[in-house]
Design a protein around this motif. Structure first.
Motif, short mmCIF file in Angstrom:
data_model
loop_
_atom_site.label_atom_id
_atom_site.label_comp_id
_atom_site.label_asym_id
_atom_site.label_seq_id
_atom_site.Cartn_x
_atom_site.Cartn_y
_atom_site.Cartn_z
N ALA A 63 9.13 59.46 46.35
CA ALA A 63 9.49 60.01 45.05
C ALA A 63 8.98 59.07 43.96
O ALA A 63 9.68 58.75 43.01
N GLY A 64 7.74 58.64 44.13
CA GLY A 64 7.15 57.66 43.23
C GLY A 64 7.19 56.27 43.85
O GLY A 64 8.00 55.99 44.74
N LEU A 65 6.28 55.40 43.40
CA LEU A 65 6.19 54.03 43.91
C LEU A 65 6.58 53.04 42.83
O LEU A 65 6.16 53.17 41.67
N VAL A 66 7.38 52.05 43.20
CA VAL A 66 7.84 51.01 42.29
C VAL A 66 7.16 49.70 42.66
O VAL A 66 7.20 49.27 43.82
N HIS B 182 5.94 42.90 36.56
CA HIS B 182 6.80 43.81 35.81
C HIS B 182 6.26 45.22 35.89
O HIS B 182 5.13 45.48 35.46
N ASP B 183 7.03 46.11 36.45
CA ASP B 183 6.67 47.53 36.49
C ASP B 183 7.25 48.19 35.25
O ASP B 183 8.47 48.29 35.11
N PRO B 184 6.40 48.67 34.32
CA PRO B 184 6.92 49.27 33.09
C PRO B 184 7.69 50.56 33.32
O PRO B 184 8.43 51.01 32.43
N PHE B 185 7.55 51.15 34.52
CA PHE B 185 8.25 52.39 34.82
C PHE B 185 9.51 52.15 35.66
O PHE B 185 10.01 53.07 36.32
N TYR B 186 10.00 50.93 35.60
CA TYR B 186 11.20 50.53 36.34
C TYR B 186 11.87 49.44 35.53
O TYR B 186 11.22 48.73 34.78
#
Length: 625
Positions: free
Chosen positions: A473-476, A598-602
């Protein structure tokens, strides 16, 4: 005893289905985290909404990481004194007949701000309770930074907000509801972010809820700006801060959008700025009071807000000349993007070697269940030597919609796909593993409709294990060292962390087990890296290069497929495969060392030790001052 506990855990982890997969899951959790981890996972699954953080655990996290000590206060004051130009923040508060004690607490939360350069602009929308006027008049006399206007007629929240806005003289506007609270450091964090980022136009923070007893719970630790998630729910919301000139430029709040007036305002402002001018502060700077009449208790408390939100999204799409329509789906919104009158050709690329039962299942499911009208299938045969498989390949090649490409080189997933792309006729590409099984007829239509949107690079699907738990459901970034699947192993119907397992939203990367992209984008970034990443992480690397080129990667839950994961080539458990995997992991960590920090979507407040959106101990957030 441990064995008995493990067997019990197996049943609860999967509802009694899929014992072999359950054993792997339960043992994997146990090996990494012990029985405490298994118990945590069970609690998470039983909650029905994995990712909702336990209130007791959050209270302990607050005590440890969200308290401002006196030494920190000294540093904050020094930082404020060092500002070359301290921005004035106008806190806008429309008021209509709240409980007087709640209103007083909201006002006091502004008065107790560490940052002194604020004004509180209040518009009372003709509250029938005389105690409200008395309270507001008293505050206006006691505190010169508080301005109050009493409207002569009730005009509802948009009109009242505009009246409050008319009092504002600050360069920045922050929105505060009449019964909510700001922590004492909220406006400092905003001002500090503005000073550090002079080009910023919009600022938003994390938020949580607070009950009548002052207990905080359900923190929403947000990601950085995510336009697809924003079209799915109002992730901007609280604390939302706007440059005043921008609010004036779009005409303030619009009448007729009451209930989602801030959502509509944010849309109109976002349309006029660059993504880089929208700043997220990864701290809880807003406490949303939970009571029966507030939207904090659920949209059912204000059902009209859902309809108005739908209208706000649809008008936004119209202004952006996007062909599509939003619909409310109980926990957010789904935007259905329209396909062109003449849908483009999609080249579905399926690498394979033997594994007849998987390949047949994959091809048959595509042909039988895909409603998208225009596609070709390119089966890349990587040296099959099984007689039945070879006969099957010969038979499907008779279908004019299918081509079989022979490529007998040593297995290199990246190279196999790159070679197939060269032969592809489609405007769009769909990379599809041979262990994928189509189960939703609109899967390709959904993915193509997203891939055709401006600045969308790659689109990923919701992949399920055969036991109906989520595989992808997406990758972090950062999970498992490089990247891990979000919400892995949770039940299919789970909404996940604030809807992120059930709403269209962007991630840093999506898996190439089922990935749709425009051929032009694939070629622009150089395809998959067949030199350094023959097997592992080639999809993550591809997506990061896509993002580096200025596109975003989108995941949709409305394209569902089964993934019989690793059934073809097995697990990386022999020495040669393990060495290759370790080399590819090391290469990724070197190539993307900055991105992986840093993952900007997490959120940096959420863990990268696991894939369950639980709290980070400690958070990866810089010191406040």
């Amino acid at each position: 005893m441990k064995a008995l506990k493990m067997r019990s855990a197996i049943g609860r982890l999967t509802g009694g289905r899929g014992a072999t997969n359950a054993l792997r899951k339960a043992y994997g959790v146990y090996r990494r985290e012990g029985m405490a981890g298994v118990r945590r996972k069970l609690t998470w699954l039983r909650a029905g909404a994995p990712g909702v953080i336990d209130a007791g655990e959050y209270a302990r996290w607050i005590e440890r990481y969200d308290r401002i000590e006196e030494a920190v206060l000294e540093s904050i004051r020094a930082r404020i004194n060092a500002f070359s130009s301290a921005p004035l923040i106008s806190v806008v508060m429309p008021v209509y007949n709240p409980k007087p004690e709640w209103l007083a607490q909201a006002i006091e939360s502004v008065r107790h701000q560490i940052y002194p350069h604020w004004e509180l602009c209040i518009a009372d929308d003709r509250s029938p309770d005389p105690a409200i006027r008395e309270l507001l008049e008293r505050y206006a006399v006691d505190e010169p930074r508080i301005k109050v206007v009493f409207r002569e007629e009730n005009g509802h929240i948009s009109a009242a907000s505009n009246s409050a806005l008319s009092l504002a003289t600050g360069a920045w506007v922050a929105l505060l509801d009449h019964d909510d609270l700001l922590p004492a450091h909220a406006l400092f964090c905003v001002a500090d972010a503005i000073v550090r980022n002079p080009s910023v136009q919009l600022v938003y923070s994390d938020e949580d809820k607070i009950d009548a007893s002052g207990n905080r719970f359900e923190p929403y630790f947000k990601c950085d700006w995510n336009p697809d998630l924003f079209r799915s729910h109002n992730m901007f919301s609280h604390l939302g801060v706007y440059r005043k000139a921008l609010v004036d430029e779009v005409g303030g709040f619009r009448l007729g959008f009451e209930g989602s007036q801030d959502y509509d305002l944010a849309f109109r402002c976002v349309e006029r700025v660059e993504a880089a001018q929208i700043l997220h502060i990864p701290r809880v700077l807003y406490h949303w009071r939970l009571h029966a009449a507030s939207t904090a208790s659920g949209v059912e408390a204000k059902p009209y807000a859902a309809i108005v939100g739908e209208n706000a999204i649809n008008e936004h799409l119209q202004r952006q000349a996007v062909q599509g329509a939003a619909e409310y789906i109980d926990y957010g919104y789904r935007v259905r993007y329209a396909l062109p009158a003449q849908p483009p050709l999609v080249s579905i690329i399926v690498p394979t070697r033997n594994a007849l039962h998987l390949l047949r299942q994959c091809i048959d499911s595509v042909l039988e269940k895909t409603r998208y009208p225009k596609y070709e299938i390119l089966v890349v045969d990587n040296g099959s030597d099984d007689a039945e498989t070879l006969r099957f390949l010969t038979s499907i090649a008779e279908n004019p919609q299918i081509r079989v490409l022979r490529d007998a080189r040593p297995f290199n997933y990246s190279a196999l796909n790159n070679r197939a792309v060269e032969a592809a006729n489609g405007e769009l590409l769909c990379l599809l593993n041979n262990d994928i099984e189509v189960i939703s007829p609109e899967w390709l239509s959904e993915m193509v409709s997203l891939a055709l949107q401006p600045r969308v690079g790659a689109v990923g699907a919701k992949l399920l294990f055969p036991d109906d738990t989520i595989q992808h459901a997406g990758l972090v970034l950062g999970i498992q060292g490089v990247a891990g699947n979000a919400h892995k192993h949770v039940p299919r119907a789970t909404r996940g962390y604030f809807g992120r397992a059930a709403l269209v939203n962007s991630f840093s990367a999506v898996t190439a087990a089922c990935l749709v992209t425009r051929k032009a984008v694939y070629e622009e970034v150089g395809g998959l890296d067949e030199v350094n990443l023959a097997v592992a992480y080639n999809d993550v690397d591809f997506c990061l290069r896509v993002r580096e080129a200025g596109y975003r990667n989108v995941w949709t839950p409305f394209a569902e497929l089964y993934h019989h994961e690793s059934a073809t080539r097995g697990l990386d458990d022999d020495p040669v495969k393990r060495e290759r995997f370790e080399c590819e992991t090391a290469w990724m960590k070197h190539r993307w060392r900055e991105a992986l920090k840093h993952d900007p979507f997490y959120s940096p407040n959420l863990t990268i030790e696991r894939d369950d959106f639980s709290l980070a101990w400690p958070p990866r957030v810089p010191s406040i001052a």
